[in-house]
Write an enzyme that holds these catalytic residues in place. Structure first.
Site, PDB file in Angstrom:
ATOM      1  N   GLU A 280      53.074  41.561  47.025  1.00  0.00           N
ATOM      2  CA  GLU A 280      54.542  41.558  47.128  1.00  0.00           C
ATOM      3  C   GLU A 280      55.029  40.528  48.142  1.00  0.00           C
ATOM      4  O   GLU A 280      56.030  39.848  47.911  1.00  0.00           O
ATOM      5  CB  GLU A 280      55.043  42.949  47.510  1.00  0.00           C
ATOM      6  CG  GLU A 280      54.836  44.011  46.450  1.00  0.00           C
ATOM      7  CD  GLU A 280      55.756  43.846  45.246  1.00  0.00           C
ATOM      8  OE1 GLU A 280      55.564  44.575  44.260  1.00  0.00           O
ATOM      9  OE2 GLU A 280      56.672  42.992  45.281  1.00  0.00           O
ATOM     10  N   ARG A 284      57.368  37.333  46.837  1.00  0.00           N
ATOM     11  CA  ARG A 284      58.758  37.347  47.308  1.00  0.00           C
ATOM     12  C   ARG A 284      58.976  36.393  48.475  1.00  0.00           C
ATOM     13  O   ARG A 284      59.887  35.566  48.443  1.00  0.00           O
ATOM     14  CB  ARG A 284      59.169  38.772  47.708  1.00  0.00           C
ATOM     15  CG  ARG A 284      59.045  39.773  46.572  1.00  0.00           C
ATOM     16  CD  ARG A 284      59.823  41.039  46.855  1.00  0.00           C
ATOM     17  NE  ARG A 284      59.324  42.164  46.071  1.00  0.00           N
ATOM     18  CZ  ARG A 284      60.004  43.275  45.820  1.00  0.00           C
ATOM     19  NH1 ARG A 284      61.231  43.411  46.288  1.00  0.00           N
ATOM     20  NH2 ARG A 284      59.476  44.261  45.119  1.00  0.00           N
ATOM     21  N   ASP A 413      49.890  42.576  34.147  1.00  0.00           N
ATOM     22  CA  ASP A 413      50.856  41.634  33.580  1.00  0.00           C
ATOM     23  C   ASP A 413      50.801  40.194  34.087  1.00  0.00           C
ATOM     24  O   ASP A 413      50.482  39.262  33.350  1.00  0.00           O
ATOM     25  CB  ASP A 413      52.278  42.195  33.737  1.00  0.00           C
ATOM     26  CG  ASP A 413      52.579  42.703  35.147  1.00  0.00           C
ATOM     27  OD1 ASP A 413      51.756  42.507  36.048  1.00  0.00           O
ATOM     28  OD2 ASP A 413      53.660  43.301  35.341  1.00  0.00           O
ATOM     29  N   GLU A 547      62.662  42.006  33.288  1.00  0.00           N
ATOM     30  CA  GLU A 547      61.709  41.452  32.322  1.00  0.00           C
ATOM     31  C   GLU A 547      62.304  41.220  30.933  1.00  0.00           C
ATOM     32  O   GLU A 547      61.963  40.239  30.250  1.00  0.00           O
ATOM     33  CB  GLU A 547      60.474  42.351  32.223  1.00  0.00           C
ATOM     34  CG  GLU A 547      59.591  42.332  33.458  1.00  0.00           C
ATOM     35  CD  GLU A 547      60.126  43.188  34.587  1.00  0.00           C
ATOM     36  OE1 GLU A 547      59.729  42.972  35.749  1.00  0.00           O
ATOM     37  OE2 GLU A 547      60.964  44.082  34.312  1.00  0.00           O
TER      38      GLU A 547
END
Length: 653
Positions: A280, A284, A413, A547
Site C-alpha cells: 500500500e 500510494r 490482480d 475498477e
C-alpha cells in the site's frame, strides 16, 4: 617482565650490618649497589612469584575467555609497560631511591598503578558487553542474523554512496523536460466538456472537505467530519494528499496542487517507528510521488520518493528475496500477514512493486531497486505453475507455493497487470514480462474464464482445482487490462482480446445495474440461479472503488464506443445521489438497500483513481496518451522509458 622493573616497589635501602646483604663497596665506592636477583631476600622472592603467577593467569584468561583476545591482550601489554620504570642509568649508576613524602618517582608509580586499574576496568566492561551481544545474537534465528549482515552491508554502501555524491539526497542531476500529455485539450463537444467539469467539481468537493476536516491526516470521515487513519500506513500521514497530487495536476487545480506540494515539502515524514504495508505504501506514496515529479518536475517529489524507496528495501531481506508484506521502517524488521497461508507473501503484493522500483532506479541512478524486483521474476521462473497459473501465496523462506488458490481479483490482480505494464513501460523491450503476461492470459482462458447461462462472461476463482463461481469488484479491472494488451497479442488474437475486455466490461456494468443504488457490490456470484448479484451480506458493500470505471476508460480510449461514456456517467449520477454528503463522499454498506447506510470513509483512492479515471473518460485522448504513459495500480501515471530519450539523457550527462 624484567625483575628490575619491580625494584622500586619492593626494594629497601640496605646498609652495612643490615639484612640487606654484606657491606662492601662496589662500583661507585661507598654508595648503595643497585639491588640484583642475587641480593633478594626470601620475602621478596615470594612476592615476585605471586606477581608473576597473577600476571600469567590474567594472560591465559584473556586468551581463552575474552572475546577478540588479541586486541585485548595488546592493550594489557601496552598498559603494563606503563608500570615499568625507566632502565638503570648508563655506567651502572644507582637509581635515586624513592623520595619520602611521595616525590616524583612515587607519583609516577601511583599514576601507573591507576592507569593499570583503569585498563582492567575497561577490559572487564568490554568483556561483559561482548557477552551480552553474543547472547542476543544466539537468540536470533539464522534468517535474522543473515538479514542483519545484509542490512549492515547495504547501509555501508548507501553511506559510501552518499559521501561520494555529496550528501543525503545523493541524487544525480537530471534535466526535466515537459512530458507529453501532462495537460490535454478541452473536449470539443460541449456536453462532454460539461460532464468533465462536473467531475472536476466532485474532486473539489472531496478535496476541500478533506482540507477542512482532516488536513495532514491519511483520510477523511465525511459524516463525522474528522480524520481517519488506517494501520496500512503505520504512522506515515498524508495519504490523501500524496494520492491526489497527480489528479490535482491534470485537472489544473493549481492552487490546490501548490498547497499539497508545500505540505509534502514541510510535513511528509518517513522517520517513524511503525509497521506499514509495503504494497500500500508503494502504490500510494511512492507511486504518487513519482507521478507528481514526472508531471511537474518539482525536485522535492523525486527526493521523497527515493527516500521512501530506500526505507522499503529491508523488506526484501528474506532468504529468497521475496519481500515481506509488513515492515517496520525504523527497525527494518519484516513479517507477513498471519492469515496468509502459513506466513506466505501475497502474489498481488510482491508482484506490484515492479513499475515503481524500476523508476526509482531510473531517477536515483541506483540499480538496487530494479535488481530487487527482477529477482522476484527469477524466483517465479524457477517454480512450477499448476496448470500454468500463479497461486496467490508464496513462502519467502522456502521459495515454495502456499495454498493453491488462484484469483485474478483480490490477492492476485495487479501481479498480472504489472506484467503487461512492465513490458509497455519498457518501450516493449521487456520480453520476459510480455511472455509471462500472455502465457497467464492463456491459462486464465483455459481454467478460469467462463460464460453464464445468461451469456455473461466472468472470471472465477480456482481453489486446488475446483472453481468458485464468484467474481470480485477488484477483478473488473481485467476488462481494461485485456483490451490494453490486445495490441501485443499474437495477430490472430488481437480482436479476441478486445472482445474479451468488452465482455468483462458488460458483466461488471450488469453488477452495477442490478443493484438498487446502481453501484456495484464488493463481489457477485454466478451460482444458485443468480448472475452478477451478491448473495452474502459481507459482499454487498461499495467503498468508492474504481475498477469498473477504470475498464470503461480503457474501453473508451481503445474503441471510442459511446456506451462506455454513458455507463461512466451513470456511475457519476449514482455517486452524487447516494455517496455525496456535506463533508465529502462516503462508501455504502449495502448497495441493494433502498436507504443509504454510509460507512463514513472517503478513501484516498477515490481521489486518486475513481475521479481520475472518470475525468480521463470525458477527456480527449491527448491527455496522458497510452503510448507515453502507463498507470500504476493506484492510477498514478508513470512515463514509458523510451530508448531514444534514455540515450539523450546519457549524452547530456
Amino acid at each position: 617482565m624484567p625483575a628490575a622493573s619491580l625494584l622500586p616497589l619492593f626494594g629497601s635501602a640496605a646498609g652495612p650490618g643490615t639484612l640487606g646483604g654484606p657491606a662492601g663497596g662496589g662500583a661507585g665506592g661507598g654508595g648503595r649497589k643497585a639491588a640484583g636477583p642475587g641480593a633478594f631476600r626470601l620475602t621478596e622472592k615470594f612476592v615476585l612469584l605471586l606477581v608473576f603467577s597473577a600476571f600469567i593467569t590474567l594472560c591465559f584468561g584473556a586468551i581463552f575467555f575474552l572475546p577478540d583476545s588479541s586486541k585485548l591482550l595488546s592493550g594489557v601489554f601496552f598498559h603494563s609497560a606503563a608500570l615499568q620504570p625507566p632502565p638503570p642509568p648508563p655506567g651502572g649508576q644507582p637509581r635515586a631511591p624513592p623520595q619520602p613524602g611521595g616525590g616524583p618517582a612515587a607519583g609516577a608509580v601511583a599514576a601507573a598503578a591507576a592507569g593499570g586499574a583503569g585498563s582492567l576496568e575497561r577490559i572487564r566492561a568490554d568483556h561483559e558487553r561482548a557477552l551480552r551481544e553474543a547472547k542476543e545474537t544466539l537468540q536470533k534465528l539464522p534468517e535474522e542474523i543473515r538479514r542483519d549482515i545484509r542490512q549492515d552491508k547495504e547501509k555501508l554502501l548507501q553511506d559510501a554512496r552518499g559521501r561520494k555524491e555529496g550528501g543525503a539526497p545523493g541524487l544525480p542531476q537530471r534535466l526535466f523536460r515537459q512530458p507529453v500529455g501532462a495537460v490535454g485539450q478541452e473536449p470539443t463537444d460541449p456536453a462532454v466538456r460539461q460532464r468533465r467539469d462536473k467531475i472536476k467539481e466532485m474532486m473539489k468537493h472531496a478535496w476541500d472537505n478533506y482540507k477542512r476536516y482532516a488536513w495532514g491526516l491519511n483520510e477523511l470521515k465525511p459524516i463525522s467530519k474528522q480524520g481517519h487513519s488506517s494501520n496500512l500506513f503505520g504512522n506515515i500521514q498524508g495519504a490523501t494528499i500524496v494520492d491526489a497530487l497527480d489528479t490535482l495536476y491534470i485537472m489544473e487545480m493549481k492552487e490546490e496542487f501548490k498547497e499539497a506540494k508545500e505540505w509534502v515539502e514541510k510535513n511528509l515524514d518517513f522517520n517513524v517507528n511503525a509497521e506499514i504495508s509495503v504494497f500500500e505504501v508503494n502504490i500510494r506514496f511512492v507511486g504518487g510521488l513519482l507521478s507528481a515529479y514526472y508531471l511537474s518536475g518539482e525536485e522535492v517529489f523525486r527526493k521523497k520518493a527515493v527516500e521512501l524507496g530506500e526505507k522499503l528495501l529491508p523488506a526484501f531481506n528474506t532468504p529468497t528475496g521475496i519481500p515481506w508484506a509488513l515492515l517496520n521502517i525504523k527497525s527494518g524488521i519484516g513479517r507477513n500477514w498471519p492469515w496468509a497461508s502459513g506466513g506466505s507473501s501475497i502474489l498481488a503484493e510482491f508482484g506490484t512493486l515492479h513499475l515503481e522500483f524500476v523508476h526509482l532506479s531510473h531517477l536515483s541512478g541506483n540499480p538496487v531497486f530494479a535488481e530487487k524486483v527482477m529477482n522476484i521474476r527469477k524466483v517465479l521462473s524457477r517454480l512450477d505453475k499448476p496448470e500454468g497459473l500463479y497461486p496467490n501465496y508464496l513462502n519467502p523462506s522456502s521459495g515454495q507455493w502456499g495454498q493453491h488458490h488462484v484469483s485474478i481479483g483480490g490477492l492476485g490482480d495487479s501481479f498480472y497487470e504489472y506484467l503487461l505494464k512492465a513490458w509497455l513501460m519498457s518501450d516493449k523491450t521487456d520480453e520476459e514480462g510480455k511472455k509471462m503476461y500472455y502465457d497467464s492470459v492463456q491459462a486464465m482462458e483455459t481454467h478460469l474464464i467462463r460464460k453464464s447461462s445468461g451469456g455473461l462472461t466472468y472470471i472465477a476463482e480456482w481453489k486446488g482445482g475446483l472453481l468458485e463461481h464468484k467474481m470480485g469488484h477488484l477483478t473488473c479491472f481485467a476488462g481494461g487490462m485485456f483490451a490494453l494488451g490486445a495490441d501485443g497479442a499474437p495477430s490472430d488474437k488481437t480482436g479476441h482480446h478486445i472482445e474479451l475486455g468488452a465482455e468483462i466490461a458488460r458483466t461488471c456494468h450488469e453488477s452495477y445495474d442490478r443493484t438498487s443504488m446502481k453501484l456495484g457490490p464488493e463481489a457477485f456470484r454466478f451460482d444458485g440461479g443468480v448472475e452478477a448479484i451478491a448473495t452474502r451480506q459481507n459482499e454487498k458493500y461499495y467503498i468508492l472503488r474504481p475498477e469498473v470505471i477504470e475498464t470503461y476508460m480503457y474501453m473508451w480510449r481503445l474503441t471510442h464506443d459511446p456506451k462506455y461514456r454513458q455507463w461512466g456517467w451513470e456511475a457519476v449520477e449514482a455517486l452524487e445521489k447516494h455517496c455525496r454528503v456535506d463533508g465529502g463522499y462516503s462508501g455504502l454498506r449495502d448497495v441493494y438497500n433502498n436507504h443509504e447506510s454510509h460507512d463514513d470513509v472517503q478513501q484516498s483512492f477515490f481521489l486518486s483513481e475513481t475521479l481520475k479515471y472518470l475525468y480521463l473518460l470525458f477527456s480527449e485522448d491527448d491527455l496522458l496518451p497510452f503510448e507515453h504513459w502507463v498507470f500504476n495500480t493506484e492510477a498514478h501515471p508513470l512515463p514509458v522509458l523510451h530508448k531514444d530519450e534514455e540515450n539523450k539523457e546519457e549524452n547530456q550527462k
